[in-house]
Design a protein around this motif. Structure first.
Motif, PDB file in Angstrom:
ATOM      1  N   GLN A  32      40.339  50.021  36.597  1.00 29.30           N
ATOM      2  CA  GLN A  32      41.743  49.650  36.705  1.00 29.30           C
ATOM      3  C   GLN A  32      41.842  48.569  37.780  1.00 29.30           C
ATOM      4  O   GLN A  32      41.129  48.622  38.774  1.00 29.30           O
ATOM      5  N   VAL A  33      42.736  47.605  37.595  1.00 30.91           N
ATOM      6  CA  VAL A  33      42.823  46.484  38.535  1.00 30.91           C
ATOM      7  C   VAL A  33      44.234  46.377  39.083  1.00 30.91           C
ATOM      8  O   VAL A  33      45.220  46.446  38.328  1.00 30.91           O
ATOM      9  N   ALA A  60      35.813  54.198  49.822  1.00 26.64           N
ATOM     10  CA  ALA A  60      36.041  52.854  49.287  1.00 26.64           C
ATOM     11  C   ALA A  60      34.893  51.908  49.637  1.00 26.64           C
ATOM     12  O   ALA A  60      34.187  52.078  50.634  1.00 26.64           O
ATOM     13  N   ILE A  61      34.756  50.894  48.802  1.00 25.16           N
ATOM     14  CA  ILE A  61      33.764  49.831  48.983  1.00 25.16           C
ATOM     15  C   ILE A  61      34.506  48.521  49.218  1.00 25.16           C
ATOM     16  O   ILE A  61      35.498  48.238  48.544  1.00 25.16           O
ATOM     17  N   LEU A  62      34.012  47.727  50.159  1.00 26.56           N
ATOM     18  CA  LEU A  62      34.545  46.388  50.388  1.00 26.56           C
ATOM     19  C   LEU A  62      33.521  45.358  49.913  1.00 26.56           C
ATOM     20  O   LEU A  62      32.352  45.430  50.280  1.00 26.56           O
ATOM     21  N   ALA A 119      43.008  51.500  46.440  1.00 28.83           N
ATOM     22  CA  ALA A 119      41.828  50.980  45.743  1.00 28.83           C
ATOM     23  C   ALA A 119      40.562  51.733  46.125  1.00 28.83           C
ATOM     24  O   ALA A 119      40.365  52.118  47.279  1.00 28.83           O
ATOM     25  N   ASP A 120      39.710  51.918  45.149  1.00 26.94           N
ATOM     26  CA  ASP A 120      38.363  52.451  45.391  1.00 26.94           C
ATOM     27  C   ASP A 120      37.399  51.341  45.794  1.00 26.94           C
ATOM     28  O   ASP A 120      36.383  51.586  46.439  1.00 26.94           O
ATOM     29  N   VAL A 121      37.734  50.118  45.384  1.00 25.27           N
ATOM     30  CA  VAL A 121      36.965  48.929  45.755  1.00 25.27           C
ATOM     31  C   VAL A 121      37.963  47.819  46.087  1.00 25.27           C
ATOM     32  O   VAL A 121      38.928  47.626  45.363  1.00 25.27           O
ATOM     33  N   SER A 131      37.508  53.870  38.113  1.00 24.70           N
ATOM     34  CA  SER A 131      37.918  53.607  39.490  1.00 24.70           C
ATOM     35  C   SER A 131      38.867  52.409  39.541  1.00 24.70           C
ATOM     36  O   SER A 131      39.036  51.689  38.558  1.00 24.70           O
ATOM     37  N   THR A 132      39.468  52.206  40.695  1.00 23.02           N
ATOM     38  CA  THR A 132      40.474  51.161  40.856  1.00 23.02           C
ATOM     39  C   THR A 132      39.940  50.043  41.736  1.00 23.02           C
ATOM     40  O   THR A 132      39.469  50.286  42.853  1.00 23.02           O
ATOM     41  N   LEU A 133      40.033  48.807  41.227  1.00 22.21           N
ATOM     42  CA  LEU A 133      39.636  47.627  41.973  1.00 22.21           C
ATOM     43  C   LEU A 133      40.886  46.933  42.498  1.00 22.21           C
ATOM     44  O   LEU A 133      41.770  46.559  41.730  1.00 22.21           O
TER      45      LEU A 133
END
Length: 320
Positions: free
Chosen positions: A174-175, A229-231, A200-202, A150-152
């Motif tokens: 991934q960032v 997505a997560i915050l 972003a996923d997060v 996932s992407t941060l």
């Protein structure tokens, strides 16, 4: 000549099991677990050095402290101190940086795993007897997602943002880093603010709270995020519109949120996040992401070192 008086106005911000090093010069030590605004002036009236974590030291108070020479902030953020007054009146201000570069990233990653895999939601299902009523050895009432791959998206490129990125990459994420909101262009290695929100996923917040970043994420910004997505907010409570965040969680605009910081601390039941604490996609902690034992040990040692350096006429970790 009297010994310099050192007053710690909110010593209870340091856990009692953490040893506080001695200052390496003769002084008069005065310590209070906590200090209310009504108590503050009387307690610091004769202080040469004030240690504070979150107690507010404004211009009105500072103007009544003729002996004050140093404010040693036991944290990184100095928004509780009137910096301009201190600069104009030759009051030194120091802070402590870089002490939580393990603690905060681990808290962020821990929240991501807990929310992506719905750990608390499953825990509550068991507590309510859901599993016990089923015939299977396991049950799936909430989707379980993988963190790896996932992407941060990180907002804030300081020490903590970079340390979080390093740990995230280690668990397979991934960032991407967000450019400042409203910026006309992008620095190398950054993506536009809105692009990061959408990709972003997060999202993890690691920027300071200023007038420019207050309510950085409101209803409009939350609506730009993916529905799954997560915050994560371990930065400052004022970075996020808390009522808008609850609405986004209830409506499904975003999947989940992990929050360690609040607009008012301690938060009470008037805070919309606490009023909705039973939401299965909301994880709250009481501003302790920074507070592993090793991080606090580093903090208090650097705090004492800052004061000792000032006493010796040296510049160390000076904000002013």
């Amino acid at each position: 000549m009297s010994l310099p008086q050192v007053v710690f106005v909110d010593h209870a911000t340091i856990p009692p099991h953490i040893h506080f090093p001695e200052l390496p010069f003769e002084h008069q030590w005065v310590s209070y677990d906590e200090t209310s605004p009504a108590q503050l002036l009387e307690r610091v009236r004769d202080a040469d050095i004030i240690i504070t974590n979150k107690v507010v030291l404004n211009a009105e108070l500072l103007s009544q402290l003729p002996r004050l020479r140093l404010i040693a902030v036991a944290a990184t953020g100095v928004n509780n101190v009137d910096i301009e007054y201190c600069r104009a009146h030759d009051i030194a201000v120091t802070n402590v940086q870089g002490y939580a570069t393990r603690s905060v990233p681990e808290h962020v990653i821990g929240m991501i795993f807990a929310l992506r895999r719905h750990l608390m939601a499953y825990h509550h299902d068991i507590a309510r007897g859901e599993w016990q009523q089923r015939r299977q050895f396991c049950f799936f009432t909430h989707p379980i997602g993988d963190v790896a791959g996932s992407t941060l998206g990180i907002i804030g490129h300081g020490t903590l943002g970079q340390a979080t990125a390093e740990l995230a990459r280690a668990v397979g994420m991934q960032v991407i880093f967000a450019e400042r909101k409203g910026a006309s262009g992008c620095r190398e290695g950054f993506l536009p603010f809105e692009t990061v929100l959408g990709q972003a996923d997060v999202i993890s917040l690691h920027c300071p709270l200023t007038e420019e970043t207050r309510y950085l994420l409101g209803a409009d910004e939350l609506s730009m995020m993916k529905a799954n997505a997560i915050l994560i907010n371990t930065g400052r409570g004022g970075l996020v519109d808390e009522a808008a965040l609850v609405d986004a969680l209830l409506s499904g605009a975003i999947a989940a949120a992990g929050v360690d910081v609040f607009t008012q601390e301690p938060a009470d039941q008037h805070n919309p996040l606490l009023a909705n604490i039973d939401l299965p996609n909301l994880l709250l902690t009481p501003h302790i992401a920074w507070g592993s034992d090793s991080a606090i040990l580093q903090l208090v040692q650097r705090l004492v070192d800052n004061i000792a350096a000032f006493h010796q006429g040296k510049q160390q970790n000076r904000v002013v």
